[in-house]
Design a protein around this motif. Structure first.
Motif, PDB file in Angstrom:
ATOM      1  N   PRO A 146     -14.745  -0.677 -23.476  1.00  0.00           N
ATOM      2  CA  PRO A 146     -13.498  -1.456 -23.429  1.00  0.00           C
ATOM      3  C   PRO A 146     -12.346  -0.612 -22.896  1.00  0.00           C
ATOM      4  N   THR A 147     -11.433  -1.261 -22.206  1.00  0.00           N
ATOM      5  CA  THR A 147     -10.242  -0.587 -21.692  1.00  0.00           C
ATOM      6  C   THR A 147      -9.011  -1.351 -22.155  1.00  0.00           C
ATOM      7  N   SER A 148      -7.866  -0.701 -22.061  1.00  0.00           N
ATOM      8  CA  SER A 148      -6.605  -1.371 -22.381  1.00  0.00           C
ATOM      9  C   SER A 148      -5.567  -0.923 -21.363  1.00  0.00           C
ATOM     10  N   GLY A 149      -4.391  -1.522 -21.451  1.00  0.00           N
ATOM     11  CA  GLY A 149      -3.337  -1.114 -20.537  1.00  0.00           C
ATOM     12  C   GLY A 149      -3.615  -1.542 -19.104  1.00  0.00           C
ATOM     13  N   HIS A 150      -2.939  -0.852 -18.190  1.00  0.00           N
ATOM     14  CA  HIS A 150      -3.023  -1.197 -16.776  1.00  0.00           C
ATOM     15  C   HIS A 150      -3.264   0.043 -15.907  1.00  0.00           C
ATOM     16  N   LEU A 151      -4.051  -0.151 -14.873  1.00  0.00           N
ATOM     17  CA  LEU A 151      -4.171   0.807 -13.771  1.00  0.00           C
ATOM     18  C   LEU A 151      -4.029  -0.019 -12.490  1.00  0.00           C
ATOM     19  N   ASN A 152      -2.790  -0.313 -12.162  1.00  0.00           N
ATOM     20  CA  ASN A 152      -2.517  -1.265 -11.081  1.00  0.00           C
ATOM     21  C   ASN A 152      -2.514  -0.626  -9.700  1.00  0.00           C
ATOM     22  N   MET A 153      -3.276  -1.231  -8.781  1.00  0.00           N
ATOM     23  CA  MET A 153      -3.130  -0.883  -7.378  1.00  0.00           C
ATOM     24  C   MET A 153      -1.955  -1.685  -6.818  1.00  0.00           C
ATOM     25  N   THR A 154      -1.312  -1.157  -5.789  1.00  0.00           N
ATOM     26  CA  THR A 154      -0.102  -1.783  -5.258  1.00  0.00           C
ATOM     27  C   THR A 154      -0.258  -2.049  -3.763  1.00  0.00           C
ATOM     28  N   PHE A 201       1.231   0.999 -19.210  1.00  0.00           N
ATOM     29  CA  PHE A 201       1.215   0.317 -17.916  1.00  0.00           C
ATOM     30  C   PHE A 201       1.433   1.367 -16.830  1.00  0.00           C
ATOM     31  N   VAL A 202       0.352   1.703 -16.158  1.00  0.00           N
ATOM     32  CA  VAL A 202       0.385   2.697 -15.085  1.00  0.00           C
ATOM     33  C   VAL A 202       0.008   2.022 -13.778  1.00  0.00           C
ATOM     34  N   ALA A 203       0.775   2.272 -12.752  1.00  0.00           N
ATOM     35  CA  ALA A 203       0.444   1.802 -11.406  1.00  0.00           C
ATOM     36  C   ALA A 203       0.339   3.025 -10.499  1.00  0.00           C
ATOM     37  N   LYS A 229       8.738  -3.985 -10.925  1.00  0.00           N
ATOM     38  CA  LYS A 229       9.018  -5.400 -11.202  1.00  0.00           C
ATOM     39  C   LYS A 229       7.918  -6.028 -12.043  1.00  0.00           C
ATOM     40  N   LYS A 230       6.707  -5.545 -11.858  1.00  0.00           N
ATOM     41  CA  LYS A 230       5.565  -6.070 -12.603  1.00  0.00           C
ATOM     42  C   LYS A 230       5.519  -5.523 -14.022  1.00  0.00           C
ATOM     43  N   GLY A 231       6.227  -4.393 -14.265  1.00  0.00           N
ATOM     44  CA  GLY A 231       6.272  -3.832 -15.611  1.00  0.00           C
ATOM     45  C   GLY A 231       5.759  -2.417 -15.743  1.00  0.00           C
ATOM     46  N   ALA A 232       5.432  -1.757 -14.628  1.00  0.00           N
ATOM     47  CA  ALA A 232       4.885  -0.397 -14.691  1.00  0.00           C
ATOM     48  C   ALA A 232       5.903   0.585 -15.256  1.00  0.00           C
ATOM     49  N   GLN A 233       5.390   1.514 -16.070  1.00  0.00           N
ATOM     50  CA  GLN A 233       6.233   2.574 -16.632  1.00  0.00           C
ATOM     51  C   GLN A 233       6.021   3.899 -15.891  1.00  0.00           C
ATOM     52  N   TYR A 234       4.828   4.072 -15.358  1.00  0.00           N
ATOM     53  CA  TYR A 234       4.476   5.310 -14.655  1.00  0.00           C
ATOM     54  C   TYR A 234       3.825   4.940 -13.315  1.00  0.00           C
ATOM     55  N   PHE A 235       4.054   5.795 -12.317  1.00  0.00           N
ATOM     56  CA  PHE A 235       3.501   5.527 -10.991  1.00  0.00           C
ATOM     57  C   PHE A 235       2.853   6.798 -10.453  1.00  0.00           C
ATOM     58  N   LEU A 236       1.523   6.740 -10.268  1.00  0.00           N
ATOM     59  CA  LEU A 236       0.792   7.874  -9.717  1.00  0.00           C
ATOM     60  C   LEU A 236       1.056   7.938  -8.214  1.00  0.00           C
ATOM     61  N   THR A 237       1.663   9.042  -7.772  1.00  0.00           N
ATOM     62  CA  THR A 237       2.181   9.161  -6.413  1.00  0.00           C
ATOM     63  C   THR A 237       1.514  10.305  -5.670  1.00  0.00           C
ATOM     64  N   PRO A 238       0.931  10.062  -4.496  1.00  0.00           N
ATOM     65  CA  PRO A 238       0.366  11.166  -3.716  1.00  0.00           C
ATOM     66  C   PRO A 238       1.414  12.238  -3.454  1.00  0.00           C
ATOM     67  N   GLU A 239       1.019  13.484  -3.538  1.00  0.00           N
ATOM     68  CA  GLU A 239       1.959  14.591  -3.378  1.00  0.00           C
ATOM     69  C   GLU A 239       2.791  14.471  -2.105  1.00  0.00           C
ATOM     70  N   ASP A 240       2.152  14.085  -0.996  1.00  0.00           N
ATOM     71  CA  ASP A 240       2.861  14.010   0.276  1.00  0.00           C
ATOM     72  C   ASP A 240       3.830  12.843   0.363  1.00  0.00           C
ATOM     73  N   ASN A 241       3.790  11.909  -0.586  1.00  0.00           N
ATOM     74  CA  ASN A 241       4.739  10.797  -0.630  1.00  0.00           C
ATOM     75  C   ASN A 241       5.857  11.019  -1.633  1.00  0.00           C
ATOM     76  N   LYS A 277      13.535   9.615  -3.650  1.00  0.00           N
ATOM     77  CA  LYS A 277      14.896   9.373  -3.152  1.00  0.00           C
ATOM     78  C   LYS A 277      15.468   8.061  -3.676  1.00  0.00           C
ATOM     79  N   ASP A 278      14.607   7.122  -4.037  1.00  0.00           N
ATOM     80  CA  ASP A 278      15.102   5.829  -4.511  1.00  0.00           C
ATOM     81  C   ASP A 278      14.123   5.268  -5.535  1.00  0.00           C
ATOM     82  N   THR A 279      14.012   5.939  -6.664  1.00  0.00           N
ATOM     83  CA  THR A 279      13.071   5.533  -7.700  1.00  0.00           C
ATOM     84  C   THR A 279      13.652   4.397  -8.537  1.00  0.00           C
ATOM     85  N   PRO A 280      12.933   3.305  -8.717  1.00  0.00           N
ATOM     86  CA  PRO A 280      13.437   2.212  -9.565  1.00  0.00           C
ATOM     87  C   PRO A 280      13.704   2.706 -10.988  1.00  0.00           C
ATOM     88  N   ASP A 281      14.750   2.196 -11.605  1.00  0.00           N
ATOM     89  CA  ASP A 281      15.085   2.568 -12.979  1.00  0.00           C
ATOM     90  C   ASP A 281      13.920   2.252 -13.917  1.00  0.00           C
TER      91      ASP A 281
END
Length: 362
Positions: free
Chosen positions: A59-67, A278-280, A306-318, A324-328
């Protein structure tokens, strides 16, 4: 007519003329906006995004959202007013048309290319996830495609397993390139292959393909640099120890690879990877688990938040662009490999967020 009235009338008419001109004049730009974001641990369109059979899952919980990012079509003709509105907007980006459709690429060509990249990203995600869990995956070098009217047409076929070239064992696609280009144009190359039909039948039966045959192909000179070529593209194919299906329609490109891989890891391990958070995220992934950069990062962070993510896994090069403009309310977590991502997810699940590797604008 009083001078003030005449001046106002002239100004109004001029403004109307400029507006009409702005609506009529077309500019070579396209628009990017936040697209849908889908939980790889959940359902989409009435069925699970990740379907695993033949292996115990947990079983899993939470989110691992692709964008994703939405883009205007190749035929879309933006006018000056639309471009100005886009430039002034926050949740969209106006970019040169050639950025999205280089070399006059059509809508159909772009869709086909994105579909192929999406399919390859799924394959790489499966391999990366199983290797992360130390689950063996059988890999072999195959003929990925055959160029029309090339020396290989009718002799080699897509799906043929390449065992050796000129008697030298092949371990990776680059070995094929090295063996062929070691010849001079006009010389013959001996391929030892297992035909695609036999290979497919063996894979379906869960067996290692056998029954090889020798095929000789005469090289020709490449148009660009004159090196010896035979007109094939070598690639890799995999046999997995159990079935993993990724069900997600109307999505293209390679950028969901990381999130697919993490979703597979989460479903195959007893420990809940997200702890209900909630991780995207986004990022390409190769078979070794290395995470690569993607396009439209700022649109993806907006869509995720907007969907509700609290954390965003970001490639190092991005990271620099995204920061520069991270959503609150959204924390950007820098990742270079699936290992990095998994470690960060475990910290997020445990509430150890103080030491997360965060993105910075510098």
């Amino acid at each position: 007519m009083p001078r003030r009235t005449a001046t106002m009338l002239t100004s109004t008419l001029l403004l109307i003329a400029l507006l009409c001109a702005g609506l009529l004049i077309k500019v070579p730009y396209s628009e990017m906006t936040p697209g849908p974001t889908v939980n790889t641990l959940g359902d989409h369109g009435g069925e699970p995004v990740l379907q695993i059979s033949g292996r115990k899952t947990y079983p899993t919980s939470g989110h691992l959202n692709m964008t994703t990012v939405r883009v205007t079509s190749a035929e879309y003709n933006m006018n000056v007013v639309q471009a100005m509105v886009g430039w002034l907007g926050h949740d969209n980006i106006v970019v040169p048309h050639d950025t999205l459709y280089p070399d006059g690429k059509t809508e159909e060509e772009s869709t086909q290319e994105n579909a192929e990249e999406f399919s390859q990203s799924q394959e790489s995600a499966k391999v990366a996830a199983l290797q992360e869990l130390d689950i063996p995956v059988q890999t072999r070098v195959v003929v990925a495609s055959v160029v029309k009217d090339s020396p290989s047409q009718g002799r080699l076929h897509a799906g043929d397993v390449i065992k050796s070239v000129d008697g030298r064992k092949i371990g990776k696609p680059q070995d094929v390139v090295k063996a062929v280009t070691g010849h001079k144009p006009g010389e013959r190359v001996k391929f030892t292959v297992i035909p695609a039909k036999e290979a497919a039948a063996a894979e379906k039966a869960g067996k290692e393909p056998t029954g090889s045959k020798d095929v000789s192909v005469t090289t020709e000179a490449a148009e660009d640099d004159g090196r010896a070529v035979v007109g094939i593209q070598a690639g890799t194919d995999h046999t997995f120890p159990f079935d993993i299906d990724i069900k997600l329609a109307d999505v293209g490109g390679p950028s969901a690879g990381l999130m697919f891989a993490l979703g597979i890891v989460d479903k195959l391990t007893p420990k809940d990877l997200t702890g209900g958070k909630f991780v995207a995220g986004t990022g390409t992934i190769d078979e070794a688990g290395k995470v690569g950069p993607i396009g439209g990062i700022s649109m993806k962070t907006v869509g995720a938040r907007k969907k509700g993510a609290q954390y965003f896994l970001t490639p190092e090069d991005n990271c620099a662009t995204a920061a520069k403009d991270t959503p609150d309310g959204l924390t950007l977590v820098k990742v270079k490999t699936i290992d990095d991502a998994r470690d960060s997810l475990e910290d997020i699940a445990a509430g150890r967020t103080g030491d997360l590797p965060r993105c910075s604008a510098s």
